[in-house]
Structure formats: structure tokens, C-alpha cells
Design a protein around this motif. Structure first.
Motif, PDB file in Angstrom:
ATOM      1  N   ARG A   1      34.785  38.136  35.925  1.00 30.38           N
ATOM      2  CA  ARG A   1      34.046  38.445  34.696  1.00 30.38           C
ATOM      3  C   ARG A   1      34.101  37.256  33.727  1.00 30.38           C
ATOM      4  O   ARG A   1      33.116  36.938  33.056  1.00 30.38           O
TER       5      ARG A   1
ATOM      6  N   LEU B   1      44.790  39.241  35.877  1.00 30.52           N
ATOM      7  CA  LEU B   1      43.390  38.998  36.237  1.00 30.52           C
ATOM      8  C   LEU B   1      43.268  39.019  37.758  1.00 30.52           C
ATOM      9  O   LEU B   1      43.549  38.007  38.418  1.00 30.52           O
TER      10      LEU B   1
ATOM     11  N   SER C   1      45.661  47.355  31.400  1.00 32.90           N
ATOM     12  CA  SER C   1      44.470  47.386  32.239  1.00 32.90           C
ATOM     13  C   SER C   1      44.828  46.742  33.563  1.00 32.90           C
ATOM     14  O   SER C   1      45.425  45.667  33.593  1.00 32.90           O
TER      15      SER C   1
ATOM     16  N   PHE D   1      40.727  44.756  35.602  1.00 30.82           N
ATOM     17  CA  PHE D   1      39.870  43.693  35.055  1.00 30.82           C
ATOM     18  C   PHE D   1      39.813  42.549  36.062  1.00 30.82           C
ATOM     19  O   PHE D   1      40.827  42.125  36.594  1.00 30.82           O
ATOM     20  N   ARG D   2      38.622  42.042  36.314  1.00 32.81           N
ATOM     21  CA  ARG D   2      38.437  40.999  37.331  1.00 32.81           C
ATOM     22  C   ARG D   2      38.246  39.635  36.703  1.00 32.81           C
ATOM     23  O   ARG D   2      37.444  39.483  35.764  1.00 32.81           O
TER      24      ARG D   2
ATOM     25  N   THR E   1      41.703  41.956  28.638  1.00 33.39           N
ATOM     26  CA  THR E   1      41.439  43.106  29.509  1.00 33.39           C
ATOM     27  C   THR E   1      41.356  44.411  28.720  1.00 33.39           C
ATOM     28  O   THR E   1      40.962  45.437  29.259  1.00 33.39           O
TER      29      THR E   1
ATOM     30  N   SER F   1      46.411  36.860  31.340  1.00 31.62           N
ATOM     31  CA  SER F   1      46.379  38.309  31.566  1.00 31.62           C
ATOM     32  C   SER F   1      46.627  38.612  33.038  1.00 31.62           C
ATOM     33  O   SER F   1      46.731  37.706  33.857  1.00 31.62           O
TER      34      SER F   1
ATOM     35  N   HIS G   1      45.601  52.740  31.540  1.00 31.17           N
ATOM     36  CA  HIS G   1      44.800  52.628  30.310  1.00 31.17           C
ATOM     37  C   HIS G   1      45.437  53.434  29.176  1.00 31.17           C
ATOM     38  O   HIS G   1      45.447  53.021  28.022  1.00 31.17           O
TER      39      HIS G   1
END
Ligand SMILES: C[S@@+](CC[C@H](N)C(=O)[O-])C[C@H]1O[C@@H](n2cnc3c(N)ncnc32)[C@H](O)[C@@H]1O
Length: 216
Positions: free
Chosen positions: A180, A149, A173, A176-177, A121, A147, A168
Motif C-alpha cells: 500500500r 508491514l 493492526s 496492513f500491507r 497501520t 510498523s 484491532h
């Protein structure tokens, strides 16, 4: 959607600050994810690359018969990992390198498993880093990602999006998806999502196994 400018320089600066205190803050929180990643990787094979090895918190969890290589962008984090390896006599750790996940300096098909614990991420171009992981992976090997996610849905998704610029700054993060990573595997066609596992705390973190399909 907030625009977040991520860069290698930002990550290096942030993790220089984290290095002295990282283990105290994260060891307990990430332990389940760390153990899970190490166990799943060792089930694939002996030769393991850990990307974003940080201070080396995962290293003691790999079984002793493994041959583990670690890389990280931050020389300060890697220095902590080297101390840990020396102090604990982790003979299964072959080498630790300062290196960028976007440009892995290893030959094609070098590893049985490539792990990315709590790093994907933070990488400015995660698809390129995943392509690099795929390149250095043996046919039939696995990329294992752990992560935060999220799926971006509902109130939680909205909050994750809203706090993304703040977190950040401290090297986190929130937005983040997982889609992805799934999309990356679909686009390539030679990887399948073998498993998505929820880990401590209460599924907040996830581990995703991407299995390379051997050519027929
Ligand atoms: C949250 S820490 C995770 C460390 C370790 N994997 C763990 O789970 O404890 C993220 C690590 O990723 C590293 N990192 C960030 N961007 C990177 C990149 N492009 N290439 C390699 N490492 C990177 C940072 O330096 C930091 O050590």
C-alpha cells in the motif's frame, strides 16, 4: 477479508486506555524500530515532524541538535509525552500538539523529515495522511515509516488477516500491507522507496524510507 471499521473515535478510546501502561508494554519491543527511525530522520536534516508521537518513546533518541515537533490524536498519549519531555529535559523537542494525521496544521515544506513510527497501520486513510506528510516536507526530504508491514503471502499472511478484527480492538493492526505504501509512492511519482529495513524482532517490524525526488 474481514471488514474493520476504523475511526478517529475508536483510536482515541483505545489509546486513552493504553496511555498509563503503554511504555511498560512497548518500550523494549519497539526500541530497535524507535532508534532506527530517529537516526535515519536525523541523517536527513534537523527539522523533524513525528506523526503519532504517542507517549514520546522515540523522542530521547533524536540527537540534541534536532528540532522535533510531535503530533498525536490522543490527548492522553500526548500528556504522557509532555511529562517525559519535562522530566528528561528534552530541549530538542520544540512542541507537541493534539492533531489528526489526516489534517496536519503546518505550512507546506516545513520539515526535513517526517516520521511515522508504528502509526500508519492505524490511520483510517493512510494515503491521505502520506499526502499530508509529503505536503509539509521540504523538497528532497524523507518520510520514514516503521510498523508491522506484511506482504500478505503464505500462512503468515492468512493468519494476519484472520486475527485482524481481534487485534484491532486493542489498537493494533496485523493485516496492513507494505504494498500500500509502495503503491502510494509509485502513484505520486515524486517519491521513491529508498530502503526497506527489517528491525527487531527478527524482521517482524520494518522501516521504510520514502525519499522525495527534487524537481530537475
Ligand atoms: C502504537 S501507538 C505508537 C506511538 C509511538 N509512535 C510509538 O512508536 O511508541 C499509535 C499512536 O498513533 C496515534 N494515532 C492513531 N491514529 C492517529 C491519527 N489519525 N493521527 C494522529 N495520531 C494517531 C494513537 O493515538 C497512538 O498514540
Amino acid at each position: 477479508m474481514a471488514v474493520i471499521r476504523n475511526s478517529a473515535e475508536h483510536q482515541q478510546k483505545v489509546y486513552e486506555r493504553w496511555a498509563p501502561v503503554y511504555d511498560r508494554v512497548y518500550r523494549g519491543l519497539l526500541r530497535d524500530g524507535h532508534r532506527t527511525v530517529a537516526r535515519l530522520a536525523a541523517e536527513v536534516g534537523r527539522d523533524i515532524l513525528e506523526v503519532g508521537v504517542g507517549t514520546g518513546l522515540v523522542l530521547p533518541y533524536y540527537p540534541k541538535h534536532c528540532r522535533v515537533t510531535g503530533i498525536d490524536l490522543s490527548e492522553h498519549m500526548i500528556a504522557k509525552a509532555r511529562e517525559k519531555v519535562a522530566r528528561a529535559g528534552l530541549a530538542h523537542v520544540q512542541s507537541l500538539h493534539v492533531m489528526d494525521a489526516h489534517n496536519l496544521e503546518f505550512a507546506d515544506r516545513s520539515f526535513d523529515a517526517v516520521c511515522l513510527p508504528f502509526v500508519i497501520t492505524l490511520i483510517p486513510d493512510p494515503e491521505r495522511a502520506l499526502d499530508e506528510c509529503a505536503r509539509v516536507l521540504h523538497s528532497g526530504g524523507e518520510i520514514i515509516v516503521a510498523s508491522k508491514l506484511g506482504d500478505g503471502r503464505g500462512l503468515q499472511g492468512a493468519i494476519e488477516e484472520a486475527v485482524a478484527p481481534l487485534v484491532h480492538r486493542v489498537g493494533w493492526s496485523s493485516s496492513f500491507r507494505i504494498a500500500r505504501i509502495v503503491e502510494w509512492a509509485k502513484r505520486r511519482g515524486d517519491f521513491e522507496v529508498a530502503e526497506i529495513r527489517r528491525v527487531f524482532p527478527n524482521g517482524f517490524f520494518k522501516v521504510i524510507r520514502l525519499k522525495h525526488r527534487m524537481a530537475a
